[in-house]
Design a protein around this motif. Structure first.
Motif, PDB file in Angstrom:
ATOM      1  N   PRO A 227       0.613  -1.263  -0.039  1.00  0.00           N
ATOM      2  CA  PRO A 227       0.100   0.025  -0.114  1.00  0.00           C
ATOM      3  C   PRO A 227       0.870   1.302  -0.122  1.00  0.00           C
ATOM      4  O   PRO A 227       0.363   2.312  -0.640  1.00  0.00           O
ATOM      5  N   TYR A 228       2.126   1.301   0.751  1.00  0.00           N
ATOM      6  CA  TYR A 228       2.777   2.271   0.768  1.00  0.00           C
ATOM      7  C   TYR A 228       3.520   2.689  -0.520  1.00  0.00           C
ATOM      8  O   TYR A 228       3.732   3.856  -0.985  1.00  0.00           O
ATOM      9  N   GLU A 229       3.803   1.461  -1.046  1.00  0.00           N
ATOM     10  CA  GLU A 229       4.574   1.708  -2.500  1.00  0.00           C
ATOM     11  C   GLU A 229       3.532   2.237  -3.513  1.00  0.00           C
ATOM     12  O   GLU A 229       3.779   3.127  -4.307  1.00  0.00           O
ATOM     13  N   GLU A 230       2.185   1.701  -3.567  1.00  0.00           N
ATOM     14  CA  GLU A 230       1.231   1.957  -4.363  1.00  0.00           C
ATOM     15  C   GLU A 230       0.926   3.639  -4.153  1.00  0.00           C
ATOM     16  O   GLU A 230       0.645   4.491  -5.203  1.00  0.00           O
ATOM     17  N   LYS A 231       0.827   4.150  -3.002  1.00  0.00           N
ATOM     18  CA  LYS A 231       0.618   5.601  -2.604  1.00  0.00           C
ATOM     19  C   LYS A 231       1.761   6.451  -3.030  1.00  0.00           C
ATOM     20  O   LYS A 231       1.569   7.557  -3.769  1.00  0.00           O
ATOM     21  N   TYR A 232       3.095   5.946  -2.949  1.00  0.00           N
ATOM     22  CA  TYR A 232       4.214   6.671  -3.424  1.00  0.00           C
ATOM     23  C   TYR A 232       4.015   6.918  -5.106  1.00  0.00           C
ATOM     24  O   TYR A 232       4.467   7.934  -5.603  1.00  0.00           O
ATOM     25  N   GLN A 233       3.816   5.773  -5.768  1.00  0.00           N
ATOM     26  CA  GLN A 233       3.801   5.695  -7.338  1.00  0.00           C
ATOM     27  C   GLN A 233       2.636   6.653  -7.724  1.00  0.00           C
ATOM     28  O   GLN A 233       2.789   7.480  -8.674  1.00  0.00           O
ATOM     29  N   ALA A 234       1.457   6.612  -6.802  1.00  0.00           N
ATOM     30  CA  ALA A 234       0.362   7.702  -7.334  1.00  0.00           C
ATOM     31  C   ALA A 234       0.925   9.131  -7.259  1.00  0.00           C
ATOM     32  O   ALA A 234       0.738   9.850  -8.049  1.00  0.00           O
ATOM     33  N   GLU A 235       1.447   9.389  -6.085  1.00  0.00           N
ATOM     34  CA  GLU A 235       2.026  10.895  -5.607  1.00  0.00           C
ATOM     35  C   GLU A 235       3.149  11.116  -6.928  1.00  0.00           C
ATOM     36  O   GLU A 235       3.028  12.289  -7.359  1.00  0.00           O
ATOM     37  N   LYS A 236       3.837  10.130  -7.196  1.00  0.00           N
ATOM     38  CA  LYS A 236       4.933  10.416  -8.009  1.00  0.00           C
ATOM     39  C   LYS A 236       4.413  10.667  -9.473  1.00  0.00           C
ATOM     40  O   LYS A 236       4.988  11.706 -10.134  1.00  0.00           O
ATOM     41  N   GLU A 237       3.367   9.878 -10.000  1.00  0.00           N
ATOM     42  CA  GLU A 237       2.870  10.365 -11.256  1.00  0.00           C
ATOM     43  C   GLU A 237       2.226  11.583 -11.349  1.00  0.00           C
ATOM     44  O   GLU A 237       2.303  12.488 -12.242  1.00  0.00           O
ATOM     45  N   ALA A 238       1.414  12.031 -10.100  1.00  0.00           N
ATOM     46  CA  ALA A 238       0.840  13.245  -9.903  1.00  0.00           C
ATOM     47  C   ALA A 238       1.899  14.535  -9.987  1.00  0.00           C
ATOM     48  O   ALA A 238       1.775  15.512 -10.748  1.00  0.00           O
ATOM     49  N   TYR A 239       2.936  14.243  -9.253  1.00  0.00           N
ATOM     50  CA  TYR A 239       4.249  15.082  -9.349  1.00  0.00           C
ATOM     51  C   TYR A 239       4.816  15.402 -10.549  1.00  0.00           C
ATOM     52  O   TYR A 239       5.018  16.520 -10.831  1.00  0.00           O
ATOM     53  N   LEU A 240       5.189  14.215 -11.331  1.00  0.00           N
ATOM     54  CA  LEU A 240       5.907  14.330 -12.606  1.00  0.00           C
ATOM     55  C   LEU A 240       4.854  15.252 -13.692  1.00  0.00           C
ATOM     56  O   LEU A 240       5.463  15.820 -14.591  1.00  0.00           O
ATOM     57  N   LYS A 241       3.529  14.878 -13.360  1.00  0.00           N
ATOM     58  CA  LYS A 241       2.574  15.555 -14.452  1.00  0.00           C
ATOM     59  C   LYS A 241       2.668  17.118 -14.370  1.00  0.00           C
ATOM     60  O   LYS A 241       2.760  17.782 -15.091  1.00  0.00           O
ATOM     61  N   ILE A 242       2.976  17.542 -12.868  1.00  0.00           N
ATOM     62  CA  ILE A 242       2.753  19.008 -12.525  1.00  0.00           C
ATOM     63  C   ILE A 242       4.237  19.696 -13.073  1.00  0.00           C
ATOM     64  O   ILE A 242       4.061  20.651 -13.586  1.00  0.00           O
ATOM     65  N   VAL A 243       5.137  18.935 -12.785  1.00  0.00           N
ATOM     66  CA  VAL A 243       6.503  19.183 -13.077  1.00  0.00           C
ATOM     67  C   VAL A 243       6.633  19.281 -14.638  1.00  0.00           C
ATOM     68  O   VAL A 243       7.297  20.369 -15.070  1.00  0.00           O
ATOM     69  N   GLY A 244       6.160  18.328 -15.190  1.00  0.00           N
ATOM     70  CA  GLY A 244       6.117  18.472 -16.753  1.00  0.00           C
ATOM     71  C   GLY A 244       5.591  19.665 -17.328  1.00  0.00           C
ATOM     72  O   GLY A 244       5.993  20.216 -18.270  1.00  0.00           O
ATOM     73  N   ASN A 245       4.262  20.090 -16.560  1.00  0.00           N
ATOM     74  CA  ASN A 245       3.275  21.064 -17.176  1.00  0.00           C
ATOM     75  C   ASN A 245       4.171  22.338 -16.978  1.00  0.00           C
ATOM     76  O   ASN A 245       4.215  23.268 -17.643  1.00  0.00           O
ATOM     77  N   GLU A 246       4.773  22.528 -15.587  1.00  0.00           N
ATOM     78  CA  GLU A 246       5.717  23.470 -15.427  1.00  0.00           C
ATOM     79  C   GLU A 246       6.939  23.819 -16.437  1.00  0.00           C
ATOM     80  O   GLU A 246       6.977  25.088 -16.952  1.00  0.00           O
ATOM     81  N   LYS A 247       7.409  22.745 -16.658  1.00  0.00           N
ATOM     82  CA  LYS A 247       8.469  22.730 -17.565  1.00  0.00           C
ATOM     83  C   LYS A 247       8.097  23.295 -19.021  1.00  0.00           C
ATOM     84  O   LYS A 247       8.674  24.088 -19.567  1.00  0.00           O
ATOM     85  N   ARG A 248       6.919  22.835 -19.460  1.00  0.00           N
ATOM     86  CA  ARG A 248       6.521  23.135 -20.712  1.00  0.00           C
ATOM     87  C   ARG A 248       5.918  24.648 -20.707  1.00  0.00           C
ATOM     88  O   ARG A 248       6.281  25.347 -21.693  1.00  0.00           O
ATOM     89  N   GLU A 249       5.367  24.907 -19.452  1.00  0.00           N
ATOM     90  CA  GLU A 249       5.052  26.389 -19.454  1.00  0.00           C
ATOM     91  C   GLU A 249       6.283  27.471 -19.454  1.00  0.00           C
ATOM     92  O   GLU A 249       6.209  28.457 -20.130  1.00  0.00           O
ATOM     93  N   HIS A 250       7.330  26.961 -18.820  1.00  0.00           N
ATOM     94  CA  HIS A 250       8.619  27.768 -18.743  1.00  0.00           C
ATOM     95  C   HIS A 250       9.092  28.093 -19.992  1.00  0.00           C
ATOM     96  O   HIS A 250       9.542  28.924 -20.565  1.00  0.00           O
ATOM     97  N   GLU A 251       9.074  26.689 -20.806  1.00  0.00           N
ATOM     98  CA  GLU A 251       9.579  26.821 -22.293  1.00  0.00           C
ATOM     99  C   GLU A 251       8.973  27.517 -23.063  1.00  0.00           C
ATOM    100  O   GLU A 251       9.597  28.349 -23.771  1.00  0.00           O
ATOM    101  N   ALA A 252       7.765  27.390 -23.117  1.00  0.00           N
ATOM    102  CA  ALA A 252       6.698  28.408 -23.896  1.00  0.00           C
ATOM    103  C   ALA A 252       6.886  29.859 -23.386  1.00  0.00           C
ATOM    104  O   ALA A 252       6.935  30.844 -24.672  1.00  0.00           O
ATOM    105  N   MET A 253       6.963  30.149 -22.476  1.00  0.00           N
ATOM    106  CA  MET A 253       7.210  31.523 -21.798  1.00  0.00           C
ATOM    107  C   MET A 253       8.718  32.083 -22.414  1.00  0.00           C
ATOM    108  O   MET A 253       8.735  33.228 -22.967  1.00  0.00           O
ATOM    109  N   ARG A 254       9.572  31.211 -22.146  1.00  0.00           N
ATOM    110  CA  ARG A 254      10.962  31.716 -22.776  1.00  0.00           C
ATOM    111  C   ARG A 254      11.029  31.865 -24.277  1.00  0.00           C
ATOM    112  O   ARG A 254      11.688  32.828 -24.713  1.00  0.00           O
ATOM    113  N   LEU A 255      10.085  31.117 -25.194  1.00  0.00           N
ATOM    114  CA  LEU A 255      10.044  31.348 -26.586  1.00  0.00           C
ATOM    115  C   LEU A 255       9.254  32.666 -26.694  1.00  0.00           C
ATOM    116  O   LEU A 255       9.627  33.417 -27.462  1.00  0.00           O
ATOM    117  N   PHE A 256       8.113  32.693 -26.105  1.00  0.00           N
ATOM    118  CA  PHE A 256       7.616  34.098 -26.166  1.00  0.00           C
ATOM    119  C   PHE A 256       8.297  35.273 -25.779  1.00  0.00           C
ATOM    120  O   PHE A 256       8.165  36.379 -26.434  1.00  0.00           O
TER     121      PHE A 256
END
Length: 509
Positions: A227-256
């Motif tokens: 259960p602890y490993e499953e919880k960690y995996q779910a949190e990790k996926e959510a974190y990676l999505k947020i970080v990916g979106n932030e990176k994309r936004e940052h790259e887009a803003m840099r281009l702009f």
């Protein structure tokens, strides 16, 4: 007769010839005035003596002439005696004069050298002064340019030009609002087990507690860890999505930002060029700070209210501005508190009204700033959307490039192996020129990169005239003619081989 007999004794010069001396001659020689006086006395005394007087005088004159001749002879003898030493002294003086002349010449040469040296130093100083003046003029021109640059006020907006303080604040806000990394399964399990272990071992410190929990974790089964490993995996996926979106936004803003910077730079250049043209036409004056017309004016004091009322009457009396100020000042000083009180009341009312108006003005300004912030936020949202669109376009182009590269590689692999006997196409005029120039450049500039060499070659080719290019074009044309002949022969061979192969196939059939 007695008088005539006595005359030879008076004027007889004969006995004086024996004793010749300058003193005796001087005593005996009498002047013409003295002779005249003697003649007059004799004429008075006797006429006979007067008749004999001219003869006596003539004898006396003869005696004087003889004495003079003797004197001249003596002087000549003395001169002849003195000539020899005088000549030697003259030679000495000449030598001394020559020595003095030589000394003067040396001194003259020295003074001329000193004057030349002084002139050279003066010239050097003048040159230094001229160079200083030029440098000062250059500095003045640069200062004028800088002053003009200060006067230049662009109307371009810089939404991304944040100050250092704003950047630091933005970093702090990002750290606060940034999503935390998910804790691993061991840490999650530790949080649950910490209180239980602490109750069992209340006297244990942090180090002992961590050792106890670590030993306990080793005994935990895989099912309990799941259960602890499953919880960690779910949190990790959510974190990676947020970080990916932030990176994309940052790259887009840099281009702009890059695009916006280019636009603003062009706008700035145009504005600066216009400003320079206007500055050349007119001498730009320092513009005064623009005052806000909506801002309420400060109220007048009691004295100013009194002076404004009194001014009209004093102007009617043809009083000067200075005189009016003096009269109103003296009258205000001499006024009592009762006389001043109505003006002070009016001043207080005006002050209260000014305070109310200022409060309303400040509220209005705060509302305007709030509206500006809202507009900026909306603008930022729009900019983010535009930036995301740019990023999508970039990603599409990148994917298209990748696909084309892959298809080209596949086509190259699928292509049949070409015949090695087939003649190759000849190089173009530019390629022939580049081969020869590359060799020369490698010898002239050893150790240079291939990219720089190719850039230099292309520049040389562009700068060349059509007449110079004609040599290389003729070489390429000759190579092309040879290639065409070889191709014709090759094609004929291929056709003959195919026909022979077909004939063999027919025979076999």
């Amino acid at each position: 007769m007695a008088a005539i007999a006595e005359m030879p004794n008076v004027a007889d010069p004969a006995p004086t010839k024996k004793a010749r001396s300058r003193k005796a001659l001087k005593q005996k020689t009498a002047s013409t005035n003295e002779a005249n006086i003697v003649a007059e006395t004799l004429a008075e005394s006797s006429p006979a003596a007067a008749a004999l007087l001219p003869e006596a005088i003539a004898g006396k004159e003869n005696h004087e002439s003889l004495s003079k001749k003797t004197k001249k002879g003596a002087a000549k003898g003395k001169k002849q005696q003195q000539q020899a030493p005088e000549v030697s002294s003259f030679e000495k003086e000449l030598q001394e004069m020559q020595e003095q002349l030589e000394k003067l010449k040396i001194e003259k040469e020295q003074t001329e050298e000193a004057l030349k040296a002084r002139e050279e130093t003066l010239k050097q100083k003048e040159e230094e002064i001229e160079t200083r003046d030029r440098e000062q003029e250059k500095l003045k021109i640069e200062l004028k340019k800088l002053q003009k640059m200060k006067e230049f006020k662009p109307t371009v907006t810089f939404p991304f030009g944040l100050s250092v303080k704003d950047q630091e604040q933005d970093k702090k806000d990002k750290k606060k609002n940034s999503t935390k990394k998910p804790s691993p399964p061991y840490v999650l399990w530790c949080k649950d087990q910490w209180n239980e272990v602490k109750k069992a071992n209340p006297d244990a410190d942090f180090k002992e507690m961590s050792n106890l929990i670590a030993t306990k974790w080793k005994t935990v089964t895989a099912e309990e860890k799941k259960p602890y490993e499953e919880k960690y995996q779910a949190e990790k996926e959510a974190y990676l999505k947020i970080v990916g979106n932030e990176k994309r936004e940052h790259e887009a803003m840099r281009l702009f930002e890059d695009e916006h910077k280019q636009k603003t730079a062009m706008e700035l250049l145009e504005q600066y060029l216009q400003f320079l043209q206007e500055a050349d036409k007119k001498d730009t004056k320092k513009a005064k700070k623009e005052k806000d017309p909506l801002k309420p004016k400060q109220p007048m004091s009691a004295y100013f209210i009194f002076s404004n009322e009194r001014r009209a009457a004093l102007v009617a009396e043809n009083k000067n501005v200075v005189e009016i100020a003096k009269i109103t000042g003296e009258e205000w000083k001499n006024m009592t508190d009762k006389q001043k009180s109505p003006y002070e009341k009016r001043a207080m009312k005006n002050k209260e009204q000014y305070a109310r108006e200022m409060e309303a003005y400040k509220q209005k300004k705060d509302e305007e700033t709030a509206d500006m912030k809202k507009e900026e936020e909306e603008l930022m949202k729009l900019q983010k959307q535009e930036a995301m669109q740019l990023l999508k376009k970039k990603e599409k182009t990148e994917t298209m490039i990748k696909k084309t590269k892959e298809t080209l590689q596949k086509q190259k692999k699928e292509k049949k192996i070409t015949d090695p006997n087939k003649p190759k196409k000849p190089a173009s005029s530019f390629l022939i020129f580049s081969k020869e120039t590359r060799k020369n450049l490698a010898e002239e500039r050893p150790g240079t990169n291939n990219s720089t060499v190719s850039a230099l070659i292309s520049l040389k080719w562009k700068e060349m005239s059509e007449e110079d290019k004609q040599v290389w074009n003729s070489k390429a044309a000759e190579a092309m003619e040879v290639y065409k002949k070889e191709l014709e022969e090759y094609n004929k061979k291929v056709v003959a081989e195919e026909e022979a192969a077909a004939a063999l196939m027919n025979k076999d059939n």
